[in-house]
Design a protein around this motif. Structure first.
Motif, PDB file in Angstrom:
ATOM      1  N   VAL A  59      -9.887  61.949  85.107  1.00  0.00           N
ATOM      2  CA  VAL A  59      -9.622  61.504  83.741  1.00  0.00           C
ATOM      3  C   VAL A  59      -8.369  60.636  83.806  1.00  0.00           C
ATOM      4  O   VAL A  59      -7.282  61.117  84.086  1.00  0.00           O
ATOM      5  CB  VAL A  59      -9.412  62.698  82.778  1.00  0.00           C
ATOM      6  N   LEU A  60      -8.564  59.346  83.590  1.00  0.00           N
ATOM      7  CA  LEU A  60      -7.444  58.402  83.605  1.00  0.00           C
ATOM      8  C   LEU A  60      -6.938  58.222  82.185  1.00  0.00           C
ATOM      9  O   LEU A  60      -7.725  58.216  81.237  1.00  0.00           O
ATOM     10  CB  LEU A  60      -7.892  57.046  84.146  1.00  0.00           C
ATOM     11  N   SER A  61      -5.635  58.057  82.033  1.00  0.00           N
ATOM     12  CA  SER A  61      -5.107  57.864  80.686  1.00  0.00           C
ATOM     13  C   SER A  61      -3.808  57.080  80.721  1.00  0.00           C
ATOM     14  O   SER A  61      -3.115  57.030  81.743  1.00  0.00           O
ATOM     15  CB  SER A  61      -4.860  59.218  80.010  1.00  0.00           C
ATOM     16  N   LYS A  62      -3.529  56.484  79.588  1.00  0.00           N
ATOM     17  CA  LYS A  62      -2.265  55.793  79.366  1.00  0.00           C
ATOM     18  C   LYS A  62      -1.958  55.976  77.886  1.00  0.00           C
ATOM     19  O   LYS A  62      -2.785  55.644  77.026  1.00  0.00           O
ATOM     20  CB  LYS A  62      -2.393  54.314  79.713  1.00  0.00           C
ATOM     21  N   ALA A  63      -0.801  56.522  77.580  1.00  0.00           N
ATOM     22  CA  ALA A  63      -0.431  56.786  76.185  1.00  0.00           C
ATOM     23  C   ALA A  63      -0.221  55.484  75.421  1.00  0.00           C
ATOM     24  O   ALA A  63       0.331  54.523  75.964  1.00  0.00           O
ATOM     25  CB  ALA A  63       0.833  57.638  76.141  1.00  0.00           C
TER      26      ALA A  63
END
Length: 131
Positions: A59-63
């Motif tokens: 699960v890749l994420s960037k706020a």
């Protein structure tokens, strides 16, 4: 229907969770994520999709910030080549990915809730969402 939560009884089915992102909505079921896009969300090439959580490898994420939208991507084996890129093309590939939901600054609470739910869902399916 009332459920008996005593030992040996079946557990009640988990209710799907709905998260609204930027030009897309994801419905997170216990075993899959269903992503529906508005017309503008399909303009980049991303499509409506259903992804089994057991297929998610990371699960890749960037706020989201005030200047840049954030995202949560349910990366599968189809994305492995893109996971190692370290250029601006990587960001474009993530934004155009059908398994990515974008979030604006005003949607940051939804971003946090969806990220936590996606990580939990992938772990429940036997995956390692952190990679």
């Amino acid at each position: 229907m009332a459920y008996d939560l005593s030992k040996g009884s079946p557990t009640p089915p988990a209710e799907p969770q709905v998260f609204k992102g930027y030009v897309a909505t994801v419905t997170l079921h216990p075993d899959r994520a269903v992503i529906k896009r508005k017309f503008m969300g399909k303009m980049t090439g991303a499509k409506d999709t259903t992804t089994p959580l057991s297929n998610v490898i990371k699960v890749l994420s960037k706020a989201p910030t005030r200047l840049i939208n954030g995202y949560v991507q349910l990366a599968t084996h189809e994305d492995q080549g893109q996971l190692v890129l370290a250029t601006a093309e990587r960001e474009k590939a993530i934004a155009n990915n059908s398994r990515t939901i974008m979030f604006t600054w005003n949607q940051r609470e939804t971003f946090v809730a969806y990220l936590a739910a996606a990580n939990s869902g992938v772990q429940a399916q036997g995956g390692n969402p952190i990679g």
